[in-house]
Structures are given as C-alpha cells and as structure tokens.
Design a protein around this motif. Structure first.
Motif, PDB file in Angstrom:
ATOM      1  N   ARG A   1       0.824  -1.212   0.000  1.00  0.00           N
ATOM      2  CA  ARG A   1       0.000   0.000   0.000  1.00  0.00           C
ATOM      3  C   ARG A   1       0.856   1.259   0.000  1.00  0.00           C
ATOM      4  O   ARG A   1       0.523   2.254  -0.655  1.00  0.00           O
ATOM      5  CB  ARG A   1      -0.925   0.018   1.222  1.00  0.00           C
ATOM      6  CG  ARG A   1      -2.165  -0.846   1.076  1.00  0.00           C
ATOM      7  CD  ARG A   1      -3.201  -0.481   2.119  1.00  0.00           C
ATOM      8  NE  ARG A   1      -3.667   0.877   1.922  1.00  0.00           N
ATOM      9  CZ  ARG A   1      -4.004   1.708   2.903  1.00  0.00           C
ATOM     10  NH1 ARG A   1      -3.891   1.328   4.167  1.00  0.00           N
ATOM     11  NH2 ARG A   1      -4.444   2.920   2.645  1.00  0.00           N
ATOM     12  N   ALA A   2       1.960   1.225   0.714  1.00  0.00           N
ATOM     13  CA  ALA A   2       2.840   2.391   0.767  1.00  0.00           C
ATOM     14  C   ALA A   2       3.407   2.707  -0.614  1.00  0.00           C
ATOM     15  O   ALA A   2       3.476   3.872  -1.021  1.00  0.00           O
ATOM     16  CB  ALA A   2       3.962   2.156   1.774  1.00  0.00           C
ATOM     17  N   ARG A   3       3.799   1.657  -1.356  1.00  0.00           N
ATOM     18  CA  ARG A   3       4.321   1.872  -2.712  1.00  0.00           C
ATOM     19  C   ARG A   3       3.229   2.434  -3.620  1.00  0.00           C
ATOM     20  O   ARG A   3       3.477   3.332  -4.434  1.00  0.00           O
ATOM     21  CB  ARG A   3       4.867   0.564  -3.291  1.00  0.00           C
ATOM     22  CG  ARG A   3       6.191   0.125  -2.726  1.00  0.00           C
ATOM     23  CD  ARG A   3       6.847  -0.947  -3.591  1.00  0.00           C
ATOM     24  NE  ARG A   3       6.023  -2.144  -3.663  1.00  0.00           N
ATOM     25  CZ  ARG A   3       6.059  -3.132  -2.785  1.00  0.00           C
ATOM     26  NH1 ARG A   3       6.868  -3.038  -1.737  1.00  0.00           N
ATOM     27  NH2 ARG A   3       5.305  -4.194  -2.928  1.00  0.00           N
ATOM     28  N   VAL A   4       2.031   1.900  -3.482  1.00  0.00           N
ATOM     29  CA  VAL A   4       0.911   2.388  -4.298  1.00  0.00           C
ATOM     30  C   VAL A   4       0.631   3.856  -4.007  1.00  0.00           C
ATOM     31  O   VAL A   4       0.439   4.666  -4.924  1.00  0.00           O
ATOM     32  CB  VAL A   4      -0.343   1.520  -4.039  1.00  0.00           C
ATOM     33  CG1 VAL A   4      -1.592   2.180  -4.632  1.00  0.00           C
ATOM     34  CG2 VAL A   4      -0.163   0.129  -4.644  1.00  0.00           C
ATOM     35  N   GLU A   5       0.622   4.214  -2.724  1.00  0.00           N
ATOM     36  CA  GLU A   5       0.343   5.596  -2.353  1.00  0.00           C
ATOM     37  C   GLU A   5       1.444   6.543  -2.811  1.00  0.00           C
ATOM     38  O   GLU A   5       1.179   7.723  -3.057  1.00  0.00           O
ATOM     39  CB  GLU A   5       0.135   5.682  -0.843  1.00  0.00           C
ATOM     40  CG  GLU A   5      -1.158   5.013  -0.390  1.00  0.00           C
ATOM     41  CD  GLU A   5      -1.303   4.947   1.120  1.00  0.00           C
ATOM     42  OE1 GLU A   5      -0.375   5.427   1.823  1.00  0.00           O
ATOM     43  OE2 GLU A   5      -2.324   4.421   1.598  1.00  0.00           O
ATOM     44  N   ARG A   6       2.670   6.032  -2.923  1.00  0.00           N
ATOM     45  CA  ARG A   6       3.767   6.870  -3.442  1.00  0.00           C
ATOM     46  C   ARG A   6       3.710   7.002  -4.954  1.00  0.00           C
ATOM     47  O   ARG A   6       4.478   7.777  -5.540  1.00  0.00           O
ATOM     48  CB  ARG A   6       5.120   6.277  -3.032  1.00  0.00           C
ATOM     49  CG  ARG A   6       5.442   6.386  -1.553  1.00  0.00           C
ATOM     50  CD  ARG A   6       6.913   6.121  -1.284  1.00  0.00           C
ATOM     51  NE  ARG A   6       7.311   4.781  -1.676  1.00  0.00           N
ATOM     52  CZ  ARG A   6       7.314   3.732  -0.856  1.00  0.00           C
ATOM     53  NH1 ARG A   6       6.905   3.878   0.407  1.00  0.00           N
ATOM     54  NH2 ARG A   6       7.709   2.534  -1.269  1.00  0.00           N
ATOM     55  N   GLY A   7       2.828   6.240  -5.589  1.00  0.00           N
ATOM     56  CA  GLY A   7       2.693   6.323  -7.042  1.00  0.00           C
ATOM     57  C   GLY A   7       3.706   5.508  -7.801  1.00  0.00           C
ATOM     58  O   GLY A   7       3.899   5.725  -9.011  1.00  0.00           O
ATOM     59  N   GLU A   8       4.348   4.529  -7.143  1.00  0.00           N
ATOM     60  CA  GLU A   8       5.330   3.691  -7.821  1.00  0.00           C
ATOM     61  C   GLU A   8       4.624   2.639  -8.675  1.00  0.00           C
ATOM     62  O   GLU A   8       3.666   1.998  -8.228  1.00  0.00           O
ATOM     63  CB  GLU A   8       6.229   2.995  -6.792  1.00  0.00           C
ATOM     64  CG  GLU A   8       7.053   3.957  -5.959  1.00  0.00           C
ATOM     65  CD  GLU A   8       7.875   3.241  -4.904  1.00  0.00           C
ATOM     66  OE1 GLU A   8       7.962   1.994  -4.956  1.00  0.00           O
ATOM     67  OE2 GLU A   8       8.423   3.922  -4.018  1.00  0.00           O
ATOM     68  N   ALA A   9       5.110   2.455  -9.893  1.00  0.00           N
ATOM     69  CA  ALA A   9       4.511   1.457 -10.779  1.00  0.00           C
ATOM     70  C   ALA A   9       4.774   0.044 -10.255  1.00  0.00           C
ATOM     71  O   ALA A   9       3.897  -0.827 -10.323  1.00  0.00           O
ATOM     72  CB  ALA A   9       5.052   1.611 -12.192  1.00  0.00           C
TER      73      ALA A   9
ATOM     74  N   MET B   1      -7.517   0.865 -12.060  1.00  0.00           N
ATOM     75  CA  MET B   1      -8.109   0.676 -10.742  1.00  0.00           C
ATOM     76  C   MET B   1      -7.379  -0.379  -9.914  1.00  0.00           C
ATOM     77  O   MET B   1      -7.466  -0.381  -8.688  1.00  0.00           O
ATOM     78  CB  MET B   1      -9.595   0.296 -10.882  1.00  0.00           C
ATOM     79  CG  MET B   1      -9.844  -1.045 -11.521  1.00  0.00           C
ATOM     80  SD  MET B   1     -11.617  -1.365 -11.756  1.00  0.00           S
ATOM     81  CE  MET B   1     -12.168  -1.503 -10.068  1.00  0.00           C
ATOM     82  N   ASP B   2      -6.637  -1.279 -10.588  1.00  0.00           N
ATOM     83  CA  ASP B   2      -5.864  -2.279  -9.852  1.00  0.00           C
ATOM     84  C   ASP B   2      -4.425  -1.833  -9.614  1.00  0.00           C
ATOM     85  O   ASP B   2      -3.573  -2.635  -9.248  1.00  0.00           O
ATOM     86  CB  ASP B   2      -5.885  -3.622 -10.589  1.00  0.00           C
ATOM     87  CG  ASP B   2      -5.209  -3.551 -11.956  1.00  0.00           C
ATOM     88  OD1 ASP B   2      -4.976  -2.436 -12.462  1.00  0.00           O
ATOM     89  OD2 ASP B   2      -4.932  -4.617 -12.534  1.00  0.00           O
ATOM     90  N   ASN B   3      -4.170  -0.534  -9.867  1.00  0.00           N
ATOM     91  CA  ASN B   3      -2.868   0.091  -9.611  1.00  0.00           C
ATOM     92  C   ASN B   3      -1.772  -0.344 -10.570  1.00  0.00           C
ATOM     93  O   ASN B   3      -0.579  -0.155 -10.287  1.00  0.00           O
ATOM     94  CB  ASN B   3      -2.422  -0.133  -8.159  1.00  0.00           C
ATOM     95  CG  ASN B   3      -3.349   0.532  -7.163  1.00  0.00           C
ATOM     96  OD1 ASN B   3      -3.512   1.748  -7.178  1.00  0.00           O
ATOM     97  ND2 ASN B   3      -3.998  -0.264  -6.324  1.00  0.00           N
ATOM     98  N   ARG B   4      -2.161  -0.917 -11.718  1.00  0.00           N
ATOM     99  CA  ARG B   4      -1.185  -1.145 -12.783  1.00  0.00           C
ATOM    100  C   ARG B   4      -1.019   0.151 -13.560  1.00  0.00           C
ATOM    101  O   ARG B   4      -1.988   0.856 -13.856  1.00  0.00           O
ATOM    102  CB  ARG B   4      -1.661  -2.250 -13.739  1.00  0.00           C
ATOM    103  CG  ARG B   4      -1.936  -3.584 -13.097  1.00  0.00           C
ATOM    104  CD  ARG B   4      -0.725  -4.142 -12.382  1.00  0.00           C
ATOM    105  NE  ARG B   4       0.312  -4.568 -13.283  1.00  0.00           N
ATOM    106  CZ  ARG B   4       0.536  -5.840 -13.624  1.00  0.00           C
ATOM    107  NH1 ARG B   4      -0.238  -6.798 -13.143  1.00  0.00           N
ATOM    108  NH2 ARG B   4       1.514  -6.160 -14.420  1.00  0.00           N
ATOM    109  N   HIS B   5       0.212   0.482 -13.907  1.00  0.00           N
ATOM    110  CA  HIS B   5       0.507   1.721 -14.622  1.00  0.00           C
ATOM    111  C   HIS B   5       0.609   1.421 -16.118  1.00  0.00           C
ATOM    112  O   HIS B   5       1.621   0.908 -16.603  1.00  0.00           O
ATOM    113  CB  HIS B   5       1.805   2.335 -14.094  1.00  0.00           C
ATOM    114  CG  HIS B   5       1.670   2.923 -12.722  1.00  0.00           C
ATOM    115  ND1 HIS B   5       1.984   4.224 -12.429  1.00  0.00           N
ATOM    116  CD2 HIS B   5       1.209   2.384 -11.552  1.00  0.00           C
ATOM    117  CE1 HIS B   5       1.760   4.471 -11.147  1.00  0.00           C
ATOM    118  NE2 HIS B   5       1.289   3.354 -10.594  1.00  0.00           N
TER     119      HIS B   5
END
Length: 382
Positions: A30-38, A201-205
């Motif tokens: 979750r932390a990586r997702v919130e930082r916007g990391e792919a 929506m699944d946080n894939r870039h």
C-alpha cells in the motif's frame, strides 16, 4: 483434472511462494501504491537474479526455454500476492513476439529482458476496436530506410514504465481484416510518439499512445510484412493464459482471507462461520476456485496445441474464469461486510485486480461470443 508438476516446477512453485510470503507485505504494498510507484524496482532485480525473467526466453537467446506450465506457476504466485511487477507484459508476451525478430534485434533485446534491464510492452488495443485485436486502423507506410507509423493505441499493459513498444500496424487491407497486419518495435522516446500514462483501478501503470508519423528502421519489423496477425494472436493467447493463472492465485488468496475472517469475526456472540448460510457461500467460493483452476490447466495445455483448438479452449477458459473470479471476489467483499470496501483491507484490492483481469484481452461476455462463433456450423477459426 490430474495436472502433476515436474520436480523442477514444484521447486519453482515453492520458491515463488516463499518469495511472495517474504516480500508480499500488504502494508509495504500500500505504501508503494500511495507513493505512485509502478512497481518495486529492487524486487524486479531480485526476480531477474532468481531467473524468473528468463523462464520464457529461448535458450539460444540466453534464457531458460521454459514452457507454459512454468509461466503458469509464476503468474499464479503474482496473483496470490498482488505483485505489480510487469512480468506478463515484459516476460511472457514480449519474448513470444521478439522471438520472430531479426537476429540483431534478438541479440540486442533478449539479454536485457532476461536481466530486467529493458521493459517492452505490447500496444494491443485501439479506440473503437473493443476486444478484437485484429481491428487495427494504425497505418505503417514504407519509407526510405524503414516505416512511418501513424495512429492511436488505447492500451499498453504496463506501458507507463516501458522503454519500447511493440506496435501492430496495418500495411494492407481493411481496418477489420486479419491480413495486412505488421508488428514494429518503437522506442518510447521516439519523435512523434506521445505516451499518455495512466493508473488503472488495480494500480497497474498502463499507457495509451499517439503516433504522429513515427519513423522506425527496417529492422524494427517483427516477423513478415503484412503477416503478423498469427504471431500477435499467439502472444496474446500466452498473455491471456498467464492472466488466468494470476486470477486463480488471487482467488485462492481472497478465499483463504475470507475463511479466516469467518472463523474469527463474531456476531451475536458467535463466529460468522457458525452460520449455515455463510458456510454455504464459503463452499460455493471454494467450488468456483476449483472450476477456475481446472479451466486454467486446460488453457495452459492448449497453448501447445493446434491454433484453432487453442482459440476455442482459451475463449472458454477466459469466459469461465471471468465469471468465477468475479463471483469469488464479490463474495469475499460482501462477507467482510462494510470493511471489505475500504482501502485498508486487502480484499477490496483483490476484487479490483480480478475485475481488471476479466477485462484484459476481452471480458467473459466477449469470449463467450467468440466461442459461440467458433462452434457455429461452417465456422472457420481464425
């Protein structure tokens, strides 16, 4: 269905599972997702060191020459632990396509794929093309020294991080014809190429592309000019089956989470798992997981068979896994109650991933229609 793994495949499965358990902490995810990391770049390098990125690359190109079952084992673990690394795009689809490139291109790209030093993404969809990969309006014009590409691509899996794109373009025929399709390698920083990056929506870039007269060299052509659809179909089929394995892994994980929740959460002084109605729903989830696994096995086997039969089996598997996966994901969220919809709980993210897997390369409705068309009397398989 009896589907026994070899000793090497069992060791691979154990290795991937251990890696996911050791590095798949949801809080860190979750932390990586919130930082916007792919994705986690350090994890990608570790996967390269473990040899996972080399699995599907031919041995003559520096890879391990593994088959669909090896891919299935790794992709299933990716789904179980919600891994964001671009394994399917860069290490399943791309090697199938690049295997048909010139010797010079293979020598340049394959070692980098194996080492995790380059990311290649297939731009597989176009505006208005829906899920039909042969509906291609992007044009490639022969010019001195190469080709000029003009058009739009609405989706490239993990394309936000890609260094290169494989672009299907039309060199002949109508926009909905399977003939006249050619495949080209284009650098992400090519002049005239606009890459619009987005987060699903699944946080894939992912990315969409606009090609405004992009010039590529003659050696950028993959396969034969105007005869690229069969290769494109083969690569997408491998990607579809890997996504099915990812779905099965996610389904197993979310089912296990739900069972644990039912065993510990109390209502009216009793655990939720003591209520018969909820027990029935948990059993239905387990049955759906087994259905999906059987269809995944069938599709994995079909990858090594006849192209026409492969298409039918994969469509059937994609349709059924789409139905069962969404059922399991939605049941998991519902059985967790209101908290199941929150960002803080993993089950909500698993449901989002399962929704996007269902949409990838055609949802359940699309593949049911594809299967029905292939079974009609007198139908000719593509």
């Amino acid at each position: 269905m009896n589907f026994d793994l070899s000793e090497e495949q069992r060791l691979l499965k154990d290795s991937v599972r251990r890696y996911g358990a050791d590095h798949g902490d949801f809080t860190a995810w979750r932390a990586r997702v919130e930082r916007g990391e792919a994705f986690d770049a350090a994890s990608w390098r570790r996967m390269a060191d473990l040899g996972w990125l080399a699995l599907t690359t031919p041995e003559e190109d520096g890879g391990l020459g593994g088959g669909p079952v090896d891919t299935m084992v790794v992709a299933e673990a990716f789904g179980r632990y919600l891994m964001l690394e671009p394994y399917i795009s860069a290490c399943v689809i791309a090697p199938v396509l690049l295997a048909a490139a010139t010797d010079e291109v293979r020598a340049r790209f394959m070692p980098s794929l194996v080492e995790g030093g380059v990311l290649v993404s297939l731009a597989d969809a176009e505006p208005g093309g829906r899920f039909d990969i042969h509906r291609i309006a992007t044009r490639a014009e022969v010019v001195e020294g190469g080709y000029r590409l003009t058009g739009e691509k609405s989706h490239a899996l993990d394309g936000a991080s890609a260094d290169w794109f494989i672009v299907p373009a039309r060199t002949a025929g109508a926009d909905d014809s399977e003939g006249g399709i050619s495949l080209f390698l284009a650098p992400a920083k090519a002049e005239g190429l606009t890459v619009a990056r987005s987060r699903a929506m699944d946080n894939r870039h992912n990315a969409s592309l606009k090609l405004d007269g992009v010039l590529v060299s003659g050696e950028s052509l993959i396969g034969r000019l105007g005869d690229g659809f069969g290769l494109l179909r083969q690569a997408v089929d491998h990607g579809v089956v890997a996504r099915l394995a990812e779905a099965v892994g996610a389904m197993d994980a979310v089912h296990e989470m739900t069972l644990e929740y039912l065993k510990t959460r109390k209502q009216f002084g009793q655990t939720l798992g003591s209520f018969q109605a909820l027990q029935h729903r948990a059993v239905d989830m387990a049955i759906a997981c087994e259905e999906a696994r059987s269809m995944m096995y069938l599709a994995t086997i079909a990858l090594s068979g006849d192209a026409a039969e492969r298409k039918k089996v994969i469509s059937a598997a994609k349709a059924r896994v789409g139905q069962t996966s969404l059922y399991v994901g939605r049941q998991a969220v519902q059985l967790h109650g209101g908290v199941g919809f929150t960002e803080e709980l993993a089950v909500a993210h698993y449901l989002k991933r399962l929704i996007m897997i269902d949409m990838a390369f055609g949802n359940a409705d699309h593949h049911r229609a594809e299967l029905a068309a292939s079974l009609e009397p007198g139908a000719v398989a593509a």
